[in-house]
Design a protein around this motif. Structure first.
Motif, short mmCIF file in Angstrom:
data_model
loop_
_atom_site.label_atom_id
_atom_site.label_comp_id
_atom_site.label_asym_id
_atom_site.label_seq_id
_atom_site.Cartn_x
_atom_site.Cartn_y
_atom_site.Cartn_z
N PHE A 50 -6.74 -0.90 2.10
CA PHE A 50 -5.74 -0.15 1.34
C PHE A 50 -6.23 1.27 1.07
CE2 PHE A 50 -2.34 -2.78 -0.94
CZ PHE A 50 -2.21 -3.65 0.11
N ASN A 51 -7.47 1.36 0.63
CA ASN A 51 -8.00 2.68 0.32
C ASN A 51 -8.17 3.54 1.56
OD1 ASN A 51 -8.49 3.23 -2.59
ND2 ASN A 51 -9.44 1.22 -2.45
N ILE A 108 -6.62 0.47 -7.58
CA ILE A 108 -6.31 -0.41 -6.44
C ILE A 108 -7.31 -1.56 -6.37
CG2 ILE A 108 -6.29 -0.52 -3.91
CD1 ILE A 108 -5.00 2.24 -3.89
N ARG A 150 -9.43 -6.19 1.87
CA ARG A 150 -8.06 -5.72 1.61
C ARG A 150 -8.10 -4.40 0.82
NH1 ARG A 150 -3.53 -9.05 1.29
NH2 ARG A 150 -4.89 -10.82 0.94
N ILE A 196 0.84 -1.21 0.00
CA ILE A 196 0.00 0.00 0.00
C ILE A 196 0.87 1.25 0.00
CG2 ILE A 196 -0.25 -0.18 2.52
CD1 ILE A 196 -2.62 1.57 0.07
N ILE A 233 0.65 4.76 -2.14
CA ILE A 233 0.67 6.08 -1.50
C ILE A 233 1.82 6.91 -2.07
CG2 ILE A 233 1.19 7.23 0.71
CD1 ILE A 233 -0.48 4.99 2.04
N TYR A 256 -6.43 -3.98 -9.06
CA TYR A 256 -5.14 -4.59 -8.76
C TYR A 256 -5.29 -5.69 -7.70
CZ TYR A 256 -0.32 -5.09 -7.26
OH TYR A 256 0.90 -5.61 -6.94
N GLN A 285 -6.36 -10.99 -5.31
CA GLN A 285 -6.00 -11.37 -3.94
C GLN A 285 -7.23 -11.49 -3.05
OE1 GLN A 285 -2.52 -9.17 -2.32
NE2 GLN A 285 -2.36 -8.27 -4.34
N LEU A 343 -4.83 4.95 2.29
CA LEU A 343 -4.58 6.01 1.29
C LEU A 343 -5.37 7.27 1.65
CD1 LEU A 343 -3.24 6.20 -1.66
CD2 LEU A 343 -5.56 5.91 -2.48
N MET A 385 -7.14 6.37 -8.98
CA MET A 385 -6.26 5.57 -8.11
C MET A 385 -7.05 4.54 -7.31
SD MET A 385 -3.32 4.83 -6.90
CE MET A 385 -1.96 5.99 -6.88
#
Lengths: 72, 595
Positions: free
Chosen positions: B206-207, B49, B202, A9, A13, B52, B56, B210, B45
């Motif tokens: 992740f976000n 993600i 996940r 991650i 970023i 991407y 997973q 971010l 973005m």
């Protein structure tokens, strides 16, 4: 965090901060070069230059440090 | 609590989405091409993600629990980010403008003790029993009854609240940027649906990390420049005192947190310190931070027990710092915001900031501060921070809904023999269903604004009784299935009953909050306190009269019947007890400094 060889991650970023930092920093340089500053309070401090520059450096650090294929 | 409950259900003081309709008509900010580019890149973005991470999220453990692979830092930042909605940022900044630093109670005593308690005391039980959710823990501890009641109430309240907040956020975008309501609702919800449905928890985590970075990157500049303009904290206090002395600002103690808590009438919130300490600091805060699956789910995704314990502790440091990007801008607004003619700007309650009045409401203080200091690009970053805050809250809601729906409702009640792959498919569809119901709720609220108050109240009914039931079950081996069920039920009914009583007769507040001088804010605190007390007492009494589970069945679930796994010794700077002590000292120091 990097799982199973996938990107961390922190890499994402890093990418985002780099892009944002570059955009804001370049705008700050434009203001400095042309003297056309935005109509905001404390414009004389040129926040886009140092804030954008800081984001750019931080973004590059994370982007490189956690780039895919490198254990992070 | 009062006013609007944030995307995460925790609290929101003053923002009230349907009254945004009455805000000033012309947008506060005008975005340039650079600002628009910043926002578009952000959306690109988060979708990237999601795609991407799609590969997973192919097993249920990966989709719902992020493979339990998160480090303490990722889980900790996600834990705080899921709570840091943009409406909360704006609402508490407005609250700080109106009430001063009292608003920081919701970030410090209203969060830190509970977060540390979760990490150091409760997390071992959640983690060792390998539950997928808080209702899942109730099932293991108390059986199906309490679990199903908790799961259904959580699942539906979560998506309803998500919709209410979606509508409120669209209203904010309309006021700040002049954006169309439909545009804001559809674009933001589609983005959240895409990245959560693709990458599961996940992707949401992740976000959220971010978004957490963006919120700080976008919002931190405002207090920094505000402090420069006012000459630091002492300079700010001097200007504040000057404005109060000249009558430009109303009388009040805007910079101390506890001095005016001796009596309900001594502070503008109409709260007594017992309400803050026991109602907010225990019943509400512990209920939210230790039993609301929205936040607990993030910590359960940690890759080992030490990380799961460290995650809330790491989160507590960031939570302690949030007032610097929320409360401080609100306070600074008291002395720096000016009208175009150079006079001090006075923000007003929302009902006075009507179209054509030229006035701005308290809740607009944060966007006003952004517009004051942020040049092109930076303003886009600040607006992106607000959008990111909303989306992280919504992603938290739908990912938690998806897990609870699949594990605690669908699997036990509808398809007991579902394969792992089938559960993942159900989870993906549940995510989309959650977003669709949220959108439907948003439009329902748009057409009948009064519904929102009831939805918000409904959410608040369940959190504190659940705390009482979980605490008794986790720390008393004698608690029984019947005790848990009846404790949860009667605790909830107590909350509903007290709410209805005050709704029907506002004078009843003097009995609920124990003082004729109590104001609305005190009601939620004391209502939460009474409901958790009832839940605990009923659980204890019923348990004493019913047959407990054999001790062997309580292994991994209850203190005294569980052997907590011993962890490898680590250097002190990696030790969770050390950081808990540091966080405790900082928490005490902040409260003493701003006493």
């Amino acid at each position: 965090m990097s799982t199973s060889g996938h990107s961390s991650i922190w890499f994402f970023i890093g990418i985002l901060l780099t892009v944002y930092g570059a955009m804001i920093f370049c705008y700050g340089l434009y203001e400095l070069a042309t003297g056309h500053v935005a109509n905001v309070v404390l414009a004389n401090l040129h926040a886009p230059v140092w804030w954008g520059g800081g984001m750019l450096i931080l973004g590059l650090f994370y982007g490189i440090r956690f780039r895919p294929g490198r254990n992070g | 609590m009062f006013g609007l409950v944030a995307a995460n259900g925790m609290s929101l003081p003053l923002i009230n989405a349907h009254s945004h309709l009455a805000m000033a008509a012309s947008p506060l900010a005008r975005l340039g091409a650079l600002d628009i580019a910043v926002i578009v890149i952000y959306f690109a973005m988060v979708i990237w993600i999601g795609f991407y991470l799609k590969g997973q999220a192919s097993t249920s453990e990966e989709f719902f629990m992020a493979g339990r692979e998160m480090t303490a830092w990722i889980a900790g930042l996600s834990f705080v980010s899921a709570n840091l909605g943009s409406l909360e940022l704006m609402g508490w900044a407005g609250s700080a403008y109106q009430y001063g630093i009292l608003a920081a109670h919701w970030y410090w005593i209203g969060a830190i003790p509970a977060m540390l308690f979760l990490g150091m005391v409760m997390m071992p039980f959640y983690y060792v029993c390998k539950t997928h959710s808080v209702p899942g823990y109730l099932k293991l501890r108390y059986g199906q009854g309490a679990s199903v009641v908790s799961a259904i109430s959580f699942a539906f309240m979560t998506v309803l609240m998500s919709g209410v907040n979606m509508f409120a956020m669209a209203e904010v975008m309309k006021v700040v940027l002049g954006w169309d309501l439909n545009f804001s609702i559809i674009v933001s919800s589609l983005a959240v649906a895409a990245y959560v449905a693709l990458g599961g928890l996940r992707s949401a985590i992740f976000n959220e990390v971010l978004q957490f970075m963006l919120i700080w990157g976008g919002a931190l500049l405002v207090p920094i420049l505000g402090m420069v303009e006012t000459g630091g904290w002492n300079g700010f206090k001097a200007r504040l005192a000057q404005n109060i002395a000249s009558g430009a600002i109303g009388q009040g103690d805007y910079t101390h947190m506890w001095r005016s808590m001796g009596h309900f009438t001594d502070n503008p919130m109409g709260i007594h310190w017992t309400g803050i300490v026991f109602g907010l600091g225990f019943a509400i805060s512990f209920g939210y931070w230790t039993t609301d699956f929205l936040v607990v789910q993030r910590v359960l995704a940690a890759h080992n027990l030490r990380s799961a314990r460290m995650a809330p502790i790491i989160g507590s440091f960031f939570k302690m710092a949030v007032p610097f990007i929320v409360i401080l801008p609100g306070l600074l607004g008291l002395v720096v915001l000016q009208n175009p003619n150079g006079t001090l700007m006075h923000l007003v309650p929302q009902n006075l900031a009507t179209e054509g009045s030229g006035l701005h409401s308290y809740n607009e203080v944060l966007p006003l501060m952004m517009v004051r200091y942020m040049s092109p690009g930076l303003l886009g970053l600040g607006i992106t921070a607000l959008i990111a805050g909303f989306m992280s809250g919504m992603a938290g809601n739908v990912s938690a809904f998806s897990a609870v729906w699949t594990y605690d409702i669908y699997q036990p009640l509808i398809k007991k023999d579902a394969s792992d792959q089938h559960l993942v498919t159900v989870g993906r569809w549940a995510t989309i269903l959650g977003v669709v119901v949220s959108i439907g709720t948003a439009y329902l609220v748009m057409s009948a604004a009064g519904i929102m108050d009831y939805v918000q109240a409904l959410f608040s009914f369940f959190i504190s009784p659940l705390l009482g039931v979980v605490l008794v079950g986790m720390f008393w081996t004698r608690a029984t299935k019947a005790g848990g069920f009846w404790g949860l039920l009667l605790g909830t009914l107590t909350s509903v009953g007290l709410w209805a009583w005050v709704k029907a007769d506002p004078h009843a507040l003097r009995y609920v909050a124990l003082s004729p001088d109590a104001k609305d804010m005190a009601e939620n605190m004391y209502r939460a306190l009474w409901s958790v007390i009832v839940a605990i007492l009923v659980n204890v009494v019923v348990s004493m009269a019913t047959k407990p589970k054999p001790a062997a069945e309580l292994e991994g679930l209850v203190y005294g019947a569980t052997k907590i796994p011993e962890e490898e010794p680590v250097p002190i700077y990696k030790n969770e007890w050390f950081w808990t002590a540091v966080a405790t000292v900082m928490f005490c120091a902040l409260n003493i400094y701003f006493w």
